[in-house]
Design an enzyme around this catalytic site. Structure first.
Site, PDB file in Angstrom:
ATOM      1  N   ASN A  46       0.617  -1.200   0.001  1.00  0.00           N
ATOM      2  CA  ASN A  46      -0.048   0.051   0.116  1.00  0.00           C
ATOM      3  C   ASN A  46       0.792   1.220  -0.176  1.00  0.00           C
ATOM      4  O   ASN A  46       0.419   2.240  -0.260  1.00  0.00           O
ATOM      5  CB  ASN A  46      -1.073   0.112   0.969  1.00  0.00           C
ATOM      6  CG  ASN A  46      -1.794  -1.099   1.075  1.00  0.00           C
ATOM      7  OD1 ASN A  46      -2.675  -1.163   0.263  1.00  0.00           O
ATOM      8  ND2 ASN A  46      -1.864  -1.905   2.224  1.00  0.00           N
ATOM      9  N   TYR A  47       2.079   1.171   0.533  1.00  0.00           N
ATOM     10  CA  TYR A  47       2.998   2.451   0.716  1.00  0.00           C
ATOM     11  C   TYR A  47       4.021   2.624  -0.418  1.00  0.00           C
ATOM     12  O   TYR A  47       4.628   3.710  -0.360  1.00  0.00           O
ATOM     13  CB  TYR A  47       3.410   2.815   2.088  1.00  0.00           C
ATOM     14  CG  TYR A  47       2.113   3.103   2.981  1.00  0.00           C
ATOM     15  CD1 TYR A  47       1.568   4.213   3.072  1.00  0.00           C
ATOM     16  CD2 TYR A  47       1.494   2.063   3.808  1.00  0.00           C
ATOM     17  CE1 TYR A  47       0.485   4.628   3.992  1.00  0.00           C
ATOM     18  CE2 TYR A  47       0.600   2.175   4.970  1.00  0.00           C
ATOM     19  CZ  TYR A  47      -0.049   3.454   4.947  1.00  0.00           C
ATOM     20  OH  TYR A  47      -1.085   3.722   5.464  1.00  0.00           O
TER      21      TYR A  47
END
EC number: 5.6.2.1
Length: 601
Positions: free
Chosen positions: A558-559
């Site tokens: 996600n990051y």
DNA sequence: GTGCAGACTTGGAAAAATGTTC
DNA sequence: GAACATTTTTCCAAGTCTGCAC
């Protein structure tokens, strides 16, 4: 222990954070700089604002199979006597029974909520009898499910194959939709089955009954001219609508928190891929603004307005410590967790001096999923002074930033940069950190295994920054021990091979013939091979130990802009499969299509 | 501003699949 | 080929953020 470890790793992180940042090289979605090959699938399709699709067709969700009553031999006991339950009551009893070994069933709140909701499902006569959970005996039910799980494990090859094929058939039938002429995979095509709510931490609603969802609860979203999905026989949908400004296919309201749940596309779909790409482009754009934003919030530490000062200090934490925004939560509805804007006075402690540093702030609070955030950070003097001011004449339960909300913070950020919100800082700092760490740690001459260790370490620095923790795996100690045994054995092999090589060398010196020469060569190659294996094992051990309580998955998924990892793989000749599994490669297909080895975040 | 509904991303645990060892 | 270990995938809870009504 854990806290100390994290602290040490964080200290290292802070040091690395001091490395001067390179000037931004900005890429625009679709620009030549960032692309390699056509990447045509990822060219942004021209929908007008807010429109997500033109055509959406699907089969509707798959419903959990109806409840199958327990066989006669499996009994429930109350006060030691068997009690035959109605089907409705029995079903809920099985939800509890199958969880018997689980820690949840020892928690008072869980037990209380379960019993309360269970009684609502009972017939009047049952309610008359069953009045205390302590007198209930679910052990036969529990054993039944344990046996059932065990039986599944020992099925024959053919039976397992049959089950697999059935699952695949289901996937084929319900698992795909047509979106704008393309077949796309659905993320969760199954309606969540009924069960007991497993809230995390001290969730006040844990143990409550999650009702069975019926077609009558479900709203279907699809295009008007498409084939409307058939509801299961004898049923109808709550509603069929055609809203192309949203991406969900079906939705229902869940009974515990009264929130809406959705059927949505799989991350490998074009739609999800594009939003992920956009997200990282927004974070990349922040690179060009971040210096100015930083100087502004530093200036705002001295603002005459309390509100502005609070915002500036909060933003500093969000930027420096990658804290979450911290929305307000309704009390009593969920566990008591906080993020930056919702920090209370009790969550921070100020130390004029600690760990040999001045102006140290000690954070200790429960964040998302009740994961503890503990950190001691030296801060700049104005931040420290401001915190003293914010805490003045407040009680421990009062908000640290009483003049600040996530909405006002985000409104401010929006003015600084289009699309900027608090969470963008997390994405930005995570990705830029990965890039910097990879640059600092990777050596071109290393083996693939060593390069992967470097990658994992870079990933780990990010996970620690984002406070992604996991419980130590239950098998950790044992598997670590196994690995150590292996290493020991390998060391002995190396020693043995070394001795053999010495002997072969002496032999060759004495004989000087071709045969002894080839023996010598063979021994040399063997030693090299064993040494390499030993090195690989010890790399593995290091990686494992360092990763004991750190969860890498969330940041990876996600990051971290996948283009950073892909570029790194290409530059250092590491097969991308070593970094991303099959599903991950599908999820990041957009990045694989466009990132060359010179990609810069 | 504040409260709330809605839509979407992010999160760790658990289950399932796959790999390894004996 | 069973038993165990490890990796991958699934599950669903818990966040973020926006828009709208007041």
């Amino acid at each position: 222990m854990r806290v100390v470890r994290l602290l040490r790793l964080r200290a290292a992180l802070t040091l690395l954070g001091e490395v001067p940042r390179r000037p931004a090289s900005r890429g625009v979605p679709g620009s030549r700089r960032t692309q390699k090959g056509s990447g045509a699938r990822w060219e942004k399709e021209k929908h007008e604002d807010g429109v997500k699709w033109r055509q959406l067709e699907h089969k509707g969700p798959y419903f959990a199979p109806p409840y199958e009553p327990l066989p006669d031999g499996v009994r429930f006991f109350y006060e030691g006597k068997p009690v035959r339950l109605s089907v409705a009551a029995e079903e809920v009893a099985t939800f509890y029974g199958r969880m018997l070994g689980h820690e949840y069933t020892t928690k008072e709140v869980f037990r209380k909520n379960f019993f309360n909701d269970w009684r609502k499902e009972m017939a009047v006569e049952e309610r008359e009898v069953i009045k205390s959970l302590d007198k209930c005996d679910f052990t036969e039910i529990h054993r039944y499910f344990v046996d059932k799980a065990a039986a599944r494990k020992v099925l024959s090859r053919e039976e397992k194959q049959k089950l697999k094929e059935e699952a695949e058939k289901l996937q084929r039938e319900f698992g795909y939709c047509i979106l704008d002429g393309h077949q796309e995979k659905i993320g969760n095509f199954k309606i969540e089955p009924p069960g007991l709510f497993r809230g995390r931490g001290d969730h006040p609603k844990m143990g409550m009954l999650k009702r069975r969802i019926m077609p009558e609860d479900v709203v279907i979203n699809c295009s008007r001219d498409s084939k409307i999905p058939e509801p299961p026989a004898g049923h109808q949908w709550k509603e069929v609508r055609s809203d192309n400004t949203v991406t969900w296919l079906a939705a229902w309201t869940e009974s515990v928190q009264n929130s809406i749940k959705y059927i949505m596309l799989n991350p490998c779909s074009k739609l999800k891929g594009e939003t992920a790409w956009q997200k990282f482009e927004t974070a990349r754009r922040l690179r060009g603004f971040v210096d100015e934003i930083r100087s502004q919030y530093r200036a705002d530490w001295k603002s005459r307005e309390m509100k502005t000062r609070q915002r500036a200090v909060a933003l500093y934490f969000i930027d420096k410590l990658a804290l979450r925004a911290g929305n307000e939560k309704e009390d009593g509805e969920a566990a008591d967790t906080v993020g930056c804007c919702s920090l209370r006075v009790e969550h921070v402690q100020l130390h004029p001096e600690a760990d040999g540093c001045q102006h140290v702030v000690e954070f200790d609070f429960l964040g998302k999923d009740c994961i503890r955030y503990y950190n001691r950070v030296p801060v700049e003097k104005p931040v420290y002074k401001n915190l003293q001011l914010f805490m003045e004449s407040k009680g421990p339960r009062d908000n640290l930033f009483d003049r600040l909300t996530t909405t006002s913070l985000n409104k401010h950020l929006q003015e600084l940069m289009d699309g900027l919100t608090a969470k963008v800082f997390r994405t930005y700092n995570a990705s830029i950190t990965l890039q910097e760490q990879l640059r600092a740690l990777t050596r071109a001459e290393d083996s693939i295994a060593a390069k992967i260790l470097s990658y994992n370490r870079a990933n780990r620095v990010v996970a620690i920054l984002c406070n992604h923790q996991r419980a130590t795996p239950s098998t950790f100690e044992k598997s670590m021990q196994n690995l150590q045994t292996k290493i020991q054995a390998k060391k002995e092999q190396v020693a043995e091979a070394r001795a053999e090589l010495r002997r072969a060398r002496a032999e060759h010196k004495a004989q000087g013939d071709g045969k002894s020469r080839s023996v010598l060569e063979k021994k040399r190659r063997l030693l090299e091979k064993l040494q390499e294996q030993l090195a690989q094992l010890s790399v593995q051990a290091t990686d494992k130990e360092e990763n004991k309580q750190v969860a890498l998955g969330t940041s990876k998924l996600n990051y971290l802009d996948p283009r950073i990892s892909i570029a790194w793989c290409k530059r250092f000749r590491v097969p991308v499969e070593k970094i991303y599994s099959k599903t991950q490669r599908e999820r990041f297909a957009w990045a694989l299509a466009m990132a060359g080895e010179d990609f810069e975040f």
